[in-house]
Design a protein around this motif. Structure first.
Motif, short mmCIF file in Angstrom:
data_model
loop_
_atom_site.label_atom_id
_atom_site.label_comp_id
_atom_site.label_asym_id
_atom_site.label_seq_id
_atom_site.Cartn_x
_atom_site.Cartn_y
_atom_site.Cartn_z
N PRO A 130 -19.12 -5.90 20.68
CA PRO A 130 -20.38 -5.63 19.55
C PRO A 130 -20.56 -6.45 18.16
O PRO A 130 -21.57 -6.78 17.74
N ALA A 131 -19.58 -6.82 18.06
CA ALA A 131 -19.99 -7.76 16.91
C ALA A 131 -19.90 -9.06 17.43
O ALA A 131 -19.57 -10.25 15.90
N GLY A 132 -19.60 -9.32 18.21
CA GLY A 132 -19.67 -10.84 18.75
C GLY A 132 -18.52 -11.73 18.61
O GLY A 132 -18.15 -12.29 18.09
N ARG A 133 -17.29 -11.14 18.06
CA ARG A 133 -16.34 -11.82 17.92
C ARG A 133 -14.55 -11.01 17.48
O ARG A 133 -14.75 -9.45 17.61
N LEU A 134 -13.54 -11.49 17.66
CA LEU A 134 -12.33 -10.72 17.59
C LEU A 134 -12.27 -10.01 16.33
O LEU A 134 -12.11 -10.79 15.27
N GLY A 135 -11.69 -8.95 16.43
CA GLY A 135 -10.48 -8.69 15.09
C GLY A 135 -9.73 -9.55 15.02
O GLY A 135 -9.01 -10.46 15.53
N THR A 136 -9.00 -9.87 12.86
CA THR A 136 -8.38 -10.18 12.56
C THR A 136 -6.99 -9.44 12.12
O THR A 136 -7.16 -8.46 12.43
N ALA A 137 -5.81 -9.73 12.42
CA ALA A 137 -4.56 -9.23 11.49
C ALA A 137 -3.94 -8.53 10.68
O ALA A 137 -4.46 -7.67 10.92
N GLU A 138 -5.25 -9.71 9.73
CA GLU A 138 -5.44 -8.65 8.65
C GLU A 138 -6.71 -7.18 8.28
O GLU A 138 -6.54 -6.55 7.41
N GLU A 139 -7.02 -6.96 9.23
CA GLU A 139 -7.99 -6.11 9.64
C GLU A 139 -7.66 -5.28 10.03
O GLU A 139 -7.86 -3.99 9.96
N VAL A 140 -5.99 -5.55 10.84
CA VAL A 140 -5.28 -4.29 11.64
C VAL A 140 -4.13 -4.24 10.07
O VAL A 140 -4.22 -2.38 10.34
N ALA A 141 -4.17 -4.69 10.09
CA ALA A 141 -2.79 -4.56 8.58
C ALA A 141 -3.47 -3.65 7.09
O ALA A 141 -2.25 -2.86 7.21
N ALA A 142 -4.30 -3.89 7.56
CA ALA A 142 -5.11 -2.99 5.98
C ALA A 142 -5.62 -2.17 6.27
O ALA A 142 -5.10 -1.13 5.28
N VAL A 143 -5.33 -1.40 7.44
CA VAL A 143 -5.71 0.10 8.19
C VAL A 143 -4.20 0.90 8.03
O VAL A 143 -3.39 2.00 7.55
N ALA A 144 -2.73 -0.61 8.80
CA ALA A 144 -2.28 -0.07 8.95
C ALA A 144 -0.75 0.84 7.22
O ALA A 144 -0.65 0.96 8.07
N VAL A 145 -1.08 -0.43 6.28
CA VAL A 145 -0.62 -0.29 5.10
C VAL A 145 -1.02 1.31 4.99
O VAL A 145 0.04 1.94 4.21
N PHE A 146 -2.12 0.99 4.46
CA PHE A 146 -2.54 2.85 3.79
C PHE A 146 -2.62 4.01 5.16
O PHE A 146 -2.07 4.93 4.18
N LEU A 147 -2.14 3.71 6.89
CA LEU A 147 -1.76 5.08 7.54
C LEU A 147 -0.21 5.12 6.19
O LEU A 147 0.15 6.15 6.74
N ALA A 148 0.84 4.12 6.16
CA ALA A 148 1.92 4.26 5.83
C ALA A 148 2.17 4.57 4.94
O ALA A 148 2.90 5.31 4.43
N SER A 149 0.73 4.90 4.34
CA SER A 149 1.00 5.53 2.32
C SER A 149 0.89 6.83 2.48
O SER A 149 0.24 7.30 3.25
N PRO A 150 1.04 6.90 2.02
CA PRO A 150 1.46 8.70 0.98
C PRO A 150 -0.06 9.21 0.72
O PRO A 150 -0.75 9.81 1.30
N ARG A 151 -0.68 8.24 0.75
CA ARG A 151 -2.04 8.22 0.76
C ARG A 151 -3.00 9.00 1.74
O ARG A 151 -4.26 9.70 1.84
N ALA A 152 -2.59 8.47 3.47
CA ALA A 152 -2.91 9.22 4.17
C ALA A 152 -1.63 10.07 4.97
O ALA A 152 -1.47 10.21 6.13
N SER A 153 -1.61 11.27 3.93
CA SER A 153 -0.68 12.54 3.77
C SER A 153 -1.34 13.17 4.75
O SER A 153 -0.70 13.58 5.94
N TRP A 154 -2.69 13.69 5.91
CA TRP A 154 -2.90 14.29 6.27
C TRP A 154 -3.62 13.21 7.86
O TRP A 154 -4.32 14.10 8.57
N VAL A 155 -2.62 12.61 7.63
CA VAL A 155 -2.83 11.33 9.05
C VAL A 155 -1.86 11.67 9.82
O VAL A 155 -0.40 10.80 9.28
N ALA A 156 -1.57 12.50 10.90
CA ALA A 156 -0.46 13.23 11.14
C ALA A 156 -0.59 12.97 13.27
O ALA A 156 -1.37 13.77 13.33
N ALA A 157 0.37 12.49 13.56
CA ALA A 157 0.09 12.78 15.47
C ALA A 157 -0.94 12.42 16.10
O ALA A 157 -1.05 13.27 16.92
N THR A 158 -1.59 11.57 15.24
CA THR A 158 -2.78 11.13 16.16
C THR A 158 -2.73 8.92 16.21
O THR A 158 -2.02 9.13 15.43
#
Ligand SMILES: NC(=O)c1ccc[n+]([C@@H]2O[C@H](COP(=O)([O-])OP(=O)(O)OC[C@H]3O[C@@H](n4cnc5c(N)ncnc54)[C@H](OP(=O)(O)O)[C@@H]3O)[C@@H](O)[C@H]2O)c1
Length: 247
Positions: A207-235
């Motif tokens: 729908p955005a008319g383009r593919l995503g970038t590796a950096e757009e995935v990484a931004a979320v991945a880095v947050f998920l790997a961090s203690p700030r995402a402590s309540w995101v688990a098993a999903t």
């Protein structure tokens, strides 16, 4: 926002290129000590700050040797990112051989599973995080059948191992990218070799008319790997610019 990753030791298996390389860079930007692994080394100058391990991790023996080498060089690991994977060019159900299914399962499912087991003592000591890079095509139908099955198994592992390990202080989480364009992705080859087919795919699916970038995935991945995402688990968290059709 301080993500709380400074000083943590992070290992990105499959971090020599593509999405894994972007995640490794993102973790390093947050102050983590980062190591990457793959069959090849990262491109020259891409990660002068990182330790790099070279190994083909599709066999049990190689993974055991790799885990020993990491332990000797880095000690315990706080963040284990497993991004290695791919459909290996296998065909549709009728044309893919049983061996093709086995190879794709080994790379996308058994390797992440085994690596998690090998690093579990270390992760338990450090109350660490495991982050799997799956795919939207593990959460709904799409892609080659072997790849779809292997990524679905990985999503199941994220849920089941994640629920079992959380009481031990180890948080397991998955990320499911949609179609991502980067220099070594198969989409890049399609864009170059079949521009019309590529444009039709984008028009029909993105729908955005383009593919995503590796950096757009990484931004979320880095947050998920961090203690700030402590309540995101098993999903498994979807990062796809609206590409997938599940709610
Ligand atoms: N690109 C996409 O559109 C997309 C979409 C959804 C999900 N994903 C998933 O995201 C992950 C990364 O994709 P990507 O596009 O970044 O792929 P990529 O550019 O092919 O990178 C794959 C990484 O895994 C490593 N690797 C592959 N086979 C290996 C092996 N046998 N032993 C050790 N390391 C190995 C590669 O390093 P070496 O080549 O140095 O071995 C590389 O670092 C994969 O799990 C993929 O399924 C990708």
């Amino acid at each position: 926002m301080d993500l709380g990753l400074a000083g943590k030791t992070a290992l990105v298996v499959g971090g020599t290129k593509g999405i894994g390389l972007a995640i490794a860079r993102g973790l390093a930007e947050e102050g983590a000590r980062v190591a990457v692994a793959g069959r090849s080394s990262p491109p020259d100058g891409a990660m002068p700050w990182a330790s790099s391990f070279r190994a083909d991790l599709t066999t049990e023996e190689a993974r055991e040797g790799f885990a020993r080498a990491v332990s000797e060089e880095l000690g315990d690991v706080d963040v284990l990112v497993v991004t290695l994977g791919g459909s290996l060019g296998t065909g549709e159900f009728r044309t893919a051989k049983l061996e093709d299914f086995r190879r794709v399962m080994e790379l996308n499912f058994f390797a992440p599973l085994h690596l998690t087991k090998l690093f579990l003592p270390s992760l338990e000591r450090r109350k660490g995080v495991v982050l799997y890079v799956g795919s939207i095509w593990g959460l709904e139908a799409g892609g080659k059948p072997a790849y779809n099955a292997a990524k679905a198994a990985l999503a199941s592992l994220t849920k089941m191992a994640g629920r079992e390990l959380l009481p031990l202080g180890v948080r397991v989480v998955g990320i499911a990218p949609g179609s991502i364009l980067h220099p070594t992705s198969s989409w890049k080859r399609m864009e170059e070799n079949d521009p019309q087919g590529f444009a039709a795919f984008v028009h029909a699916n993105l729908p955005a008319g383009r593919l995503g970038t590796a950096e757009e995935v990484a931004a979320v991945a880095v947050f998920l790997a961090s203690p700030r995402a402590s309540w995101v688990a098993a999903t498994t968290v979807v990062v796809d610019g609206g590409q997938s059709l599940r709610f």
